[in-house]
Each structure stands twice: as structure tokens, then as C-alpha cells.
Design a protein around this motif. Structure first.
Motif, mmCIF file in Angstrom:
data_model
loop_
_atom_site.group_PDB
_atom_site.id
_atom_site.type_symbol
_atom_site.label_atom_id
_atom_site.label_comp_id
_atom_site.label_asym_id
_atom_site.label_seq_id
_atom_site.Cartn_x
_atom_site.Cartn_y
_atom_site.Cartn_z
ATOM 1 N N GLY A 103 0.822 -1.203 0.000
ATOM 2 C CA GLY A 103 0.000 0.000 0.000
ATOM 3 C C GLY A 103 0.856 1.254 0.000
ATOM 4 O O GLY A 103 0.572 2.223 -0.717
ATOM 5 N N PHE A 138 -3.253 7.568 7.971
ATOM 6 C CA PHE A 138 -2.264 6.492 7.877
ATOM 7 C C PHE A 138 -2.137 6.105 6.409
ATOM 8 O O PHE A 138 -3.084 5.626 5.800
ATOM 9 C CB PHE A 138 -2.641 5.253 8.702
ATOM 10 C CG PHE A 138 -1.557 4.209 8.642
ATOM 11 C CD1 PHE A 138 -0.475 4.264 9.496
ATOM 12 C CD2 PHE A 138 -1.581 3.217 7.674
ATOM 13 C CE1 PHE A 138 0.559 3.341 9.409
ATOM 14 C CE2 PHE A 138 -0.551 2.282 7.586
ATOM 15 C CZ PHE A 138 0.517 2.350 8.457
ATOM 16 N N ASP A 223 -7.042 7.321 -0.800
ATOM 17 C CA ASP A 223 -6.334 6.124 -0.358
ATOM 18 C C ASP A 223 -7.372 5.127 0.151
ATOM 19 O O ASP A 223 -7.864 5.233 1.263
ATOM 20 C CB ASP A 223 -5.320 6.481 0.732
ATOM 21 C CG ASP A 223 -4.536 5.255 1.208
ATOM 22 O OD1 ASP A 223 -4.911 4.124 0.842
ATOM 23 O OD2 ASP A 223 -3.561 5.447 1.959
ATOM 24 N N VAL A 225 -6.726 1.831 0.276
ATOM 25 C CA VAL A 225 -5.991 0.597 0.555
ATOM 26 C C VAL A 225 -6.748 -0.236 1.594
ATOM 27 O O VAL A 225 -6.806 -1.458 1.499
ATOM 28 C CB VAL A 225 -4.552 0.928 1.035
ATOM 29 C CG1 VAL A 225 -3.865 -0.300 1.619
ATOM 30 C CG2 VAL A 225 -3.729 1.490 -0.125
ATOM 31 N N LYS A 252 -3.941 -4.126 0.183
ATOM 32 C CA LYS A 252 -4.481 -5.078 1.152
ATOM 33 C C LYS A 252 -5.325 -6.179 0.504
ATOM 34 O O LYS A 252 -4.766 -7.124 -0.018
ATOM 35 C CB LYS A 252 -5.230 -4.327 2.261
ATOM 36 C CG LYS A 252 -4.250 -3.500 3.101
ATOM 37 C CD LYS A 252 -4.790 -3.083 4.450
ATOM 38 C CE LYS A 252 -3.648 -2.556 5.312
ATOM 39 N NZ LYS A 252 -3.669 -1.128 5.564
HETATM 40 C C1 LIG Z 1 -2.360 -0.328 5.418
HETATM 41 C C2 LIG Z 1 -2.511 0.977 4.734
HETATM 42 C C3 LIG Z 1 -1.496 1.500 3.915
HETATM 43 C C4 LIG Z 1 -0.138 0.861 3.790
HETATM 44 O O1 LIG Z 1 -0.170 -0.413 3.252
HETATM 45 P P1 LIG Z 1 1.109 -1.371 3.376
HETATM 46 O O2 LIG Z 1 0.788 -2.507 2.472
HETATM 47 O O3 LIG Z 1 1.237 -1.758 4.804
HETATM 48 O O4 LIG Z 1 2.281 -0.572 2.920
HETATM 49 C C5 LIG Z 1 -1.749 2.660 3.229
HETATM 50 N N1 LIG Z 1 -2.922 3.304 3.360
HETATM 51 C C6 LIG Z 1 -3.907 2.838 4.139
HETATM 52 C C7 LIG Z 1 -5.199 3.588 4.215
HETATM 53 C C8 LIG Z 1 -3.735 1.677 4.869
HETATM 54 O O5 LIG Z 1 -4.700 1.239 5.682
#
Ligand SMILES: *Cc1c(COP(=O)(O)O)cnc(C)c1O
Length: 405
Positions: A103, A138, A223, A225, A252
Motif C-alpha cells: 500500500g 495512515f 487512499d 488501501v 491489502k
Molecule cells: C495499510 C494501509 C497503507 C499501507 O499499506 P502497506 O501494504 O502496509 O504498505 C496505506 N494506506 C492505508 C489507508 C492503509 O490502511
């Protein structure tokens, strides 16, 4: 502690503090420890295990691909990447996609695209581009990303950080508009903040933010993710607010819990700033990742997991909301992305998570003294009932001071 967890603790860096359970097998919403004890996974690997553990269709896609063609790098075309990217664009309504692995890498890709777009398309003077992000965000753990985190621990000891980022309060559109300058390239935001504590913004926030971005010619980078791919009961959380971003990050769940697979997707006007050699990743979009990513997207649709997440999520939030316990401060969430904030002075979320493990339920504490409930999307109501009954019992025990915290 078992021998294996001793090895992990001794030979591994201490950048995690795992809950005291060692998992050796997983199937669907359940995992098992080495003694054969079963746990229900209400954490879902921070939402990476959306399809349940070892989903047969995804395992089959991975094994079949592994026996046919492995990594070849992006130096050559593969027969798997095109179909994966096409399906991702078709589903999300984006024009072009760029595959990465984690992510954080997808977010880095978005930041690079936004900056280059600002210089090449918007006409921002060289090295002056600014990107606005939200407090409590995050977006991953790279130097540039933690540089604009509002969590002191994520930054402490890791500076100096790249300049060009500024923060505004999450959920505050007036602050966003006030922070925009002629040099602003993009606004980077999670539709619902996951790691920040399952923070749901006021209704209409994202739509209004999108309108402000459009008005000032600022890219909206969502974002997703964590929120994307059915988690909140829609394919994308931003679609639930009728927002089409200029750039979108997925990760993810995109790897089906089997592999790290991420994408930065964007409008063509944004993505066209990348020319050969500008950016890349050895493993990004490799045949295994592409095969699994495509199977994950197809499974999401074919098994109607988005619709299921919407109804199961409403049920979960309803069950959590009807627990009467003085330790609970607030229940937040949308779909199967739920958080229960506990009164800080009455209970520690980490302690509750440890008690939950003993009761056979895996959850995890996150910021704001909040327990996260982000189970695989395939979860059934009676499984939710079982997990929430255990949760209510643990809270009762602590509230009645049968256990000390
Ligand atoms: C988990 C997460 C990330 C980072 O993902 P990784 O695969 O751990 O690098 C980025 N943005 C959001 C919103 C996340 O929840």
C-alpha cells in the motif's frame, strides 16, 4: 511462549508486539493455533484477508499461475497483467493503473504522479508543489509518508523528511480550502481513516472536498488501501459518497490475503506524466500478483461479497451498538470496517484485545484506544453473534473488575 514465537522475538526486529497467540492454519473466518485451538478472525489482517483465509478459488489461481509462469519483470509483456489492469479500471471507473506491491508503494506512486502532474500540467514552479493530507492519516511507513503523519512515534527518530506536505484536520472542508495555494498539487485522504481509529467523517465531507479540489484544480487522491474492495459495503468508499477521485490507491484485500498486490489508478491526464524509466518496481504486477489480483476482483463480484459486506456490516454495527457497557465510549464504522472506542481511564484496548484472544476472538487495538472489527467479508451473522457475545463478556468481566487492568 512456544519455541517458534521465541525465535521470532529473538531474531526478529521488535517493530511489532504480537498478541500472545501463534497461528499455524487458516480457513475462512477461522484460524487455528498449534494446539488446535480455533479462533474467529475479527481482525482480518487489517483488511487484507477480506476473502477469508486460503480462499479455494484464490489459492487455485495462485497455484495454477505458479506452475505456469513466475516473475519475469516489467521488461517484457505478460499475458496476466493486461487483463488484471483492465478489470481493475473497469470496476473502479479509472482510466489507467500502475501496479506496485505494498500500500505504501501505491501511495508513493500517487505522490510522485501528483507532483509531476503539478509541474507538467498545472504549471506549478519547479520543486514548489504542495500536497495536503489529513490529520490522523495512515498511508504507510516510508520516510516521505511518515514525514506527514500526525503520530509522533511514527516520525520520531526518522527525520529529516521531504518538504512539501501540510496537514489539515480530517473532516474539515473549510480548513482544506484555506490550506490550498496556487502550488497545491493534491489532497490525499482516506474516505474513512482506518489505522487512525476508524474515523468516519461528517456526512458529505468527501463530496464537498471533491468539489473544492475541482474548483482549485487540485487532484483528489483517495487512499482506499483499507476501505476499498467491499470493506465499507460498496466497491469503493468514495463511490458511496458519489465521488470519483483523480487518483485511487488499492492494496491489502487486492492480494486476496495471499500476496502483496497494490495499484495506483488514475485519470489518464494524471497517469500520462509517467514515461518509461520514471518509476517502477521489480515485482509490481508480476504474473503471480496479476493472476491473484484478477481472481480477487472476480471473486468479489461473483460471490456478491460487496452486497454481503453491506448487510453483514450493518448487522455487526448494530450488534456492537447495542452492547450496554460503561467501558464503551463510541462505536464507529461503515460496513465491515468497525471500531469500538473505550474510555481511556476505564479500559486499555490492548488489554481487552489480549483477553479477547483468550476468549477465542482475534481483534486488535488501534489509535484512540479503539478495538478494530474488520473480519473477512464472507463472515456470517451467527459468526458475528458468537464473536460479539465473547466481546460483551470480556467487557463485562473488566467492568465488574473481575480482572484488573
Ligand atoms: C495499510 C494501509 C497503507 C499501507 O499499506 P502497506 O501494504 O502496509 O504498505 C496505506 N494506506 C492505508 C489507508 C492503509 O490502511
Amino acid at each position: 511462549m512456544s519455541g517458534f514465537s521465541k525465535l521470532e522475538t529473538h531474531f526478529g526486529a521488535s517493530n511489532y508486539a504480537p498478541l500472545p497467540v501463534m497461528i499455524v492454519r487458516g480457513e475462512g473466518v477461522f484460524v487455528w493455533d498449534q494446539d488446535g485451538r480455533r479462533y474467529i478472525d475479527m481482525m482480518g489482517a487489517y483488511s487484507a484477508a477480506s476473502f477469508g483465509h486460503c480462499h479455494p478459488r484464490l489459492v487455485a489461481a495462485l497455484s495454477a499461475q505458479a506452475g505456469r509462469l513466475d516473475t519475469i519483470s516489467r521488461a517484457f509483456f505478460s499475458d496476466t497483467l493486461g487483463p488484471f489492469l483492465a478489470r481493475a479500471c473497469e470496476l473502479t471507473g479509472m482510466d489507467v493503473a500502475l501496479p506496485m506491491n505494498s500500500g505504501a508503494e501505491a501511495v508513493e506512486t500517487a505522490l510522485k504522479a501528483a507532483r509531476k502532474w503539478a509541474y507538467k500540467v498545472k504549471g506549478v514552479p519547479q520543486d514548489r508543489a504542495e500536497i495536503i493530507a489529513a490529520e490522523g492519516n495512515f498511508h504507510g511507513r516510508t520516510i516521505s509518508i511518515v514525514g506527514f503523519s500526525s503520530v509522533a512515534q511514527y516520525r520520531d527518530g526518522f527525520g529529516p523528511f521531504p518538504p512539501g506536505f501540510r496537514l489539515v484536520p480530517f473532516g474539515d472542508v473549510a480548513a482544506l480550502e484555506a490550506a490550498i495555494t496556487p502550488h497545491t498539487a493534491a489532497f490525499l485522504v482516506e474516505p474513512i481513516q482506518g489505522e487512525g481509529g476508524i474515523n468516519v467523517p461528517p456526512p458529505g465531507y468527501l463530496a464537498e472536498a471533491a468539489r473544492i479540489c475541482r474548483k482549485h484544480r487540485v487532484l483528489l487522491l483517495c487512499d482506499e488501501v483499507q476501505t476499498g474492495l467491499g470493506r465499507t459495503g460498496g466497491l469503493l468508499a468514495c463511490q458511496q459518497d458519489d465521488v470519483k477521485p483523480d487518483g485511487l490507491m488499492l492494496g491489502k484485500a487486492l492480494g486476496g490475503g495471499l500476496l502483496p498486490v497494490s495499484l495506483f489508478l488514475a485519470r489518464r491526464e494524471v497517469m500520462q506524466v509517467f514515461t518509461p524509466g520514471d518509476h517502477g518496481s521489480t515485482f509490481g504486477g508480476n504474473p503471480l500478483a496479476a493472476a491473484v489480483g484478477l481472481a480477487a476482483l472476480d471473486t468479489l463480484i461473483d460471490e456478491r461479497l460487496i452486497e454481503h459486506a453491506a448487510t453483514a456490516g450493518a448487522y455487526l454495527l448494530d450488534r456492537l451498538g447495542s452492547i450496554r457497557n460503561p467501558l464503551i465510549r463510541e462505536v464507529r464504522g461503515r460496513g465491515l470496517l468497525a471500531g469500538v472506542e473505550l474510555h481511556r481511564e476505564r479500559a486499555n484496548a490492548r488489554f481487552v484485545a489480549e483477553r479477547m484472544v483468550r476468549a477465542g476472538v482475534l481483534t486488535k487495538d488501534t489509535h484512540r484506544n479503539t478495538l478494530r472489527f474488520t473480519p473477512p467479508l464472507i463472515i456470517q451473522n451467527q459468526q458475528i453473534d458468537w464473536a460479539i457475545d465473547r466481546f460483551a463478556e470480556v467487557l463485562d468481566e473488566i467492568a465488574e473488575a473481575k480482572v484488573s487492568i
